[in-house]
Enzyme design. Structure first.
Site, PDB file in Angstrom:
ATOM      1  N   LYS A  73       0.245 -78.551  11.229  1.00  0.00           N
ATOM      2  CA  LYS A  73       0.952 -77.396  10.669  1.00  0.00           C
ATOM      3  C   LYS A  73      -0.010 -76.222  10.532  1.00  0.00           C
ATOM      4  CE  LYS A  73       3.911 -76.158   6.716  1.00  0.00           C
ATOM      5  NZ  LYS A  73       4.532 -76.626   5.452  1.00  0.00           N
ATOM      6  N   SER A 148       9.694 -76.185   5.187  1.00  0.00           N
ATOM      7  CA  SER A 148       8.939 -75.242   5.961  1.00  0.00           C
ATOM      8  C   SER A 148       8.183 -75.838   7.151  1.00  0.00           C
ATOM      9  CB  SER A 148       7.932 -74.526   5.050  1.00  0.00           C
ATOM     10  OG  SER A 148       6.922 -75.413   4.638  1.00  0.00           O
ATOM     11  N   SER A 172       9.184 -79.665   1.928  1.00  0.00           N
ATOM     12  CA  SER A 172       8.855 -79.094   3.244  1.00  0.00           C
ATOM     13  C   SER A 172       8.416 -80.094   4.307  1.00  0.00           C
ATOM     14  CB  SER A 172       7.761 -78.037   3.089  1.00  0.00           C
ATOM     15  OG  SER A 172       8.318 -76.836   2.614  1.00  0.00           O
TER      16      SER A 172
END
Lengths: 484, 95
Positions: A73, A148, A172
């Protein structure tokens, strides 16, 4: 034989060790797969296969994750790579160091090779808040992948990543894993070092894996967990093998169904799939017990006070001085700050910084922030009480399946309510995992549904054992999207 | 409807964020709705409840007071938007 990129990490490692293919073969297959499908998915912000292939040539396949490529990420620092948090604020930023999880992955033989799209500074539930691109759900590319960590989940689902790291502040990891039909684990607070994760809300953030199986998540957690002198909130615990309870069954396991997690307004098809999964667990030997978490309906409100308050403090570091975007030709220092932050941050980040500043401001602190911290105590106590009766909780991960791109962007509150079943986990600091449990039909699409298991703090080994038993019996993780 | 006590422009200035008129209007309405939503917390009796700041309270984490390697100067300056003579250049603070 199936495509190399279809394999789970454990299958990939078995292949390495049998000499059927090498880590370099796996990386080349991954590179080709990304080139083929990522134009339709847009999960990656960047990738560096040259560096990765050099690492693969030297990989020791006998290490715990030897030769295994892991996507990262864009909020987690990898030395020499860009780290933008999908924000214009950090355009061009190159990480001067490795996050602790990256050092640990490297030491275990894993190979970071690419950066995955996310909501800007991890603020969002759909990955639409990225300043760079919109990631699409591999099951229906007109829909969002969740967020997210949307790039981290969509890439694993689209077979253009074997496994990835995400971060989870209010859901997330688990929510995008659910919406993309893969497995996502949020470890207990303090289990994994946050050093090198760009901070959003420091009392809630936790790094965790997204993969195709619970077993793969357990293998990654084995590597990334542990005390770190660079993160004072990481816990010093005896080392533990998180794969120890895999391969078992659910006989004698007490699973609590929190009645507040089955609310009016949730997608009835999602509810039906989760109820069927609960029944399946019962058939597998689990004892199902209804429990109550009476303060559940306050969790979203508490979260949006605490998380934004912490964010407003954490994001104060983006001042356009030491790193990050700097406005051209400032009139004075105030103008420098105001325009640098206006130009660098997107709308959702601004909204949350403003809300966080407001709830911490003189005169409102007690009414909002202090009160929210007190209600957080009540939410924690709900879980403590529930875990006196049961081994784990079983519930939906999200009240809905993946929604259409653009459908909720103008309604922040409605977007926030999408996190209603994941947020309390972070407030309480406990662990949670989402595993696929079926599909709903929306228009012409089959969209995955996530089943969430929640465990008490630091009970990951048991939680992973329970999720694995369900996953193997249900077989949903073997299904893959047909659009890519 | 928006919260009578929230002046988005004022708070944005405290947070050092410039807003366009359009942003200020939109945020005022959106954050007003969020604040209205969190009003529900006021219906709970929290008297006698201790606040939770961290899920695992850990206090006074100390290490030996010995120097440890840190970022090299070049690495620390590499991301600075404006640097000169091995220093970060800041916007003028005093006239």
């Amino acid at each position: 034989m199936s495509e190399l990129t279809d394999l789970s990490i454990s299958e990939l490692q078995a292949g390495f060790r049998r000499g059927e293919f090498t880590p370099s073969d796996a990386l080349r297959a991954l590179e080709a797969r990304i080139s083929a499908v990522d134009p339709a998915i847009d999960a990656y912000l960047s990738r560096d296969f040259q560096t990765a292939l050099a690492a693969a040539e030297k990989a020791d396949i006998n290490l715990p994750l030897g030769g295994v490529p892991i996507g990262i990420k864009d909020a987690i620092n990898v030395l020499g790579e860009s780290c933008t948090c999908s924000s214009k604020m950090l355009a061009g930023f190159k990480s001067p160091y490795d996050a602790t999880v990256i050092s640990k992955l490297r030491a275990a033989g894993a190979i970071p090779y690419g950066r995955l799209n996310m909501d800007e500074f991890a603020m969002g539930s759909s990955t639409e808040n990225s300043a760079y691109k919109k990631t699409r759900n591999p099951w229906d590319t007109t829909r969002i992948p969740g967020g997210s960590s949307g790039g981290s989940a969509a890439s694993v689902a689209a077979r253009e990543a074997f496994a990835t790291l995400g971060s989870d502040t209010g859901g997330s990891i688990r929510q995008p894993a659910a919406l993309c039909g893969v497995v996502g684990l949020k470890p207990s607070y303090g289990r994994v070092s946050r050093y090198g994760l760009v901070a959003f809300a420091s009392s809630l953030d936790q790094i965790g894996p997204i993969a195709r199986t619970t077993k793969d998540c357990a293998s990654i957690l084995n590597v990334i967990a542990g005390k770190d002198s660079h993160d004072s909130t990481s816990l010093d615990l005896p080392s533990e093998d998180f794969t120890a309870k895999l391969g078992g069954d659910l006989k004698g396991v007490k699973l609590g169904v929190p009645k507040e997690y089955f609310v009016d307004g949730m997608n009835p098809q999602v509810r039906a799939q989760v109820e069927a999964a609960i029944k399946r667990c019962q058939e597998l030997g689990a004892e199902i017990i209804e429990v109550s978490l009476p303060h559940t309906s306050y969790a979203v409100g508490v979260y949006y006070i605490i998380a934004t308050a912490e964010a407003s403090a954490n994001l104060a570091r983006f001042d356009g001085v030491r790193y990050g975007h700097r406005a051209k030709n400032p009139r004075d220092l105030l103008d420098h700050y105001m325009r640098s932050r206006d130009e660098g941050f997107g709308s959702e980040v601004k909204r949350r910084i403003i809300l966080g500043t407001y709830v911490l401001s003189s005169g409102y602190y007690d009414a909002y922030y202090l009160r929210a911290q007190k209600v957080r105590t009540l939410i924690r106590q709900d879980f403590t009480n529930a875990f006196e009766k049961v081994d784990a909780l079983i519930c939906p991960t999200s009240p809905d399946a993946a929604f259409k791109i653009g459908e909720r962007v103008d309604d922040p509150l409605r977007m926030y309510l999408a996190d209603i079943f994941t947020i309390a986990t972070n407030l309480a600091g406990i662990c949670g995992i989402s595993v696929p449990c079926g599909f709903v039909k929306e228009e012409d699409s089959h969209l995955p549904v996530g089943l969430q298991f929640l465990g008490k703090a630091l009970d990951e080994t048991r939680l992973l054992g329970i999720a694995d038993a369900y996953e193997r019996a249900s077989g949903f993780t073997t299904q893959r999207p047909q659009t890519v | 409807m928006s919260s009578p006590n929230l002046d988005v422009r004022d708070v944005a200035r405290l947070a050092r964020i410039e807003l366009t008129d359009e942003e200020a209007t939109t945020f005022q309405a959106q954050l007003g709705r969020v604040l209205e939503y969190v009003e529900q917390l006021k219906t709970l009796d929290v008297s006698g409840v201790e606040p939770t700041a961290h899920a695992n309270p850990v206090f006074n984490v100390l290490r030996e007071d010995v120097s440890q390697p840190g970022l090299l100067r070049e690495a620390a300056l590499a991301n600075a938007p404006h640097s000169a003579n091995n220093l970060v250049v800041v916007t003028k603070v005093i006239e």
